[in-house]
Design a protein around this motif. Structure first.
Motif, short mmCIF file in Angstrom:
data_model
loop_
_atom_site.label_atom_id
_atom_site.label_comp_id
_atom_site.label_asym_id
_atom_site.label_seq_id
_atom_site.Cartn_x
_atom_site.Cartn_y
_atom_site.Cartn_z
N UNK A 150 0.85 -1.18 0.00
CA UNK A 150 0.00 0.00 0.00
C UNK A 150 0.89 1.24 0.00
N UNK A 151 0.78 2.01 -1.06
CA UNK A 151 1.41 3.33 -1.09
C UNK A 151 0.26 4.34 -1.15
N UNK A 152 -0.29 4.56 -2.31
CA UNK A 152 -1.52 5.35 -2.40
C UNK A 152 -2.73 4.41 -2.45
N UNK A 153 -2.54 3.28 -3.13
CA UNK A 153 -3.58 2.26 -3.17
C UNK A 153 -2.92 0.90 -2.97
N UNK A 154 -3.75 -0.12 -2.73
CA UNK A 154 -3.23 -1.46 -2.46
C UNK A 154 -3.06 -2.21 -3.78
N UNK A 155 -1.85 -2.78 -3.97
CA UNK A 155 -1.57 -3.60 -5.14
C UNK A 155 -0.94 -4.91 -4.70
N UNK A 156 -1.22 -5.97 -5.44
CA UNK A 156 -0.65 -7.28 -5.13
C UNK A 156 0.56 -7.54 -6.02
N UNK A 157 1.58 -8.19 -5.45
CA UNK A 157 2.77 -8.50 -6.25
C UNK A 157 3.39 -9.80 -5.75
N UNK A 158 4.25 -10.38 -6.57
CA UNK A 158 4.95 -11.60 -6.21
C UNK A 158 6.38 -11.26 -5.79
N UNK A 159 6.72 -11.56 -4.54
CA UNK A 159 8.06 -11.28 -4.04
C UNK A 159 9.05 -12.33 -4.54
N UNK A 160 10.30 -11.93 -4.69
CA UNK A 160 11.36 -12.85 -5.09
C UNK A 160 11.76 -13.72 -3.91
N UNK A 161 12.20 -14.94 -4.22
CA UNK A 161 12.81 -15.78 -3.19
C UNK A 161 14.32 -15.70 -3.34
N UNK A 162 14.99 -15.33 -2.27
CA UNK A 162 16.45 -15.20 -2.29
C UNK A 162 17.01 -16.07 -1.19
N UNK A 163 17.68 -17.18 -1.57
CA UNK A 163 18.21 -18.06 -0.54
C UNK A 163 19.51 -17.48 0.04
N UNK A 164 19.97 -18.11 1.11
CA UNK A 164 21.12 -17.57 1.83
C UNK A 164 22.37 -17.52 0.97
N UNK A 165 22.57 -18.56 0.16
CA UNK A 165 23.75 -18.60 -0.70
C UNK A 165 23.77 -17.46 -1.70
#
Length: 207
Positions: free
Chosen positions: A155-170
């Protein structure tokens, strides 16, 4: 400035040249937070002196300072620290100080305070119900598909859905490696004096 009270992830940033403080306990936060507050006073004085309202309008550049606090709910009993965090969030943007706060579950005691009003951008994963989503400030977060790993709402001005990246420890370590500082242990007879990136005068630590 990184605060990792869960001792979970931010330890990967140990030794990064840009990290001035890495705190794992609330008591470790007091000195760097006091220094940061003094630096904010100094920057506020600079704005007044030059007659501007934002550091980007100064005739010289000041470094941006980012404060990351992982698991804010652990800090809530430390009222002096909470007050400073609220000050960073409310006054920091114009001074080049940006605050990022994370918690596993929405905490109504914290997020219904003055702090919530100053968190302009909010990101949430799936919430258990609409009440929790409302506390998090991201309506509809309870509707995220439980099977959609990494699905978030912002949510910034409105709510939007997004897919976050997966970043492993390595992969994270690989990205951070170029920014690591490799400093040899000092000889026993040498005195090592720690310095802050803020460039504060000694008297400003007492403000």
């Amino acid at each position: 400035m990184l605060v990792d009270l869960k001792r979970a992830d931010l330890g990967l940033f140990h030794g990064i040249e840009h990290v001035d403080a890495l705190c794992f306990e609330a008591k470790d936060m007091r000195k760097p937070f006091a220094l940061l507050r003094a630096e904010m006073y100094r920057r506020g004085d600079l704005l007044l002196e030059h007659g501007v309202t934002h550091i980007s309008r100064l005739p010289f550049k000041l470094p941006r300072i980012v404060v990351v606090i992982d698991e804010m709910s652990i800090v809530k009993r430390e009222t002096d620290l909470v007050e400073m965090i609220q000050q960073f969030a409310s006054q920091g943007r114009a001074l080049g100080v940006h605050t990022i706060i994370a918690m596993q579950r929405p905490d109504a005691d914290l997020l219904n305070s003055a702090l919530k009003a100053n968190l302009r951008v909010r990101i949430s994963g799936r919430q258990a119900d609409a009440t929790n989503a409302k506390v998090a400030g991201v309506l509809g977060a309870e509707e995220i598909d439980a099977a959609a790993r990494g699905r978030m709402k912002i949510k910034i001005d409105e709510v939007k859905e997004f897919q976050a990246y997966f970043l492993d420890e390595g992969a994270c370590k690989e990205i951070l490696t170029p920014y690591k500082t490799f400093v040899k242990d000092p000889e026993p007879e040498l005195e090592v004096v720690s310095q802050s990136i803020f460039g504060l005068l000694e008297k400003e630590e007492q403000r």
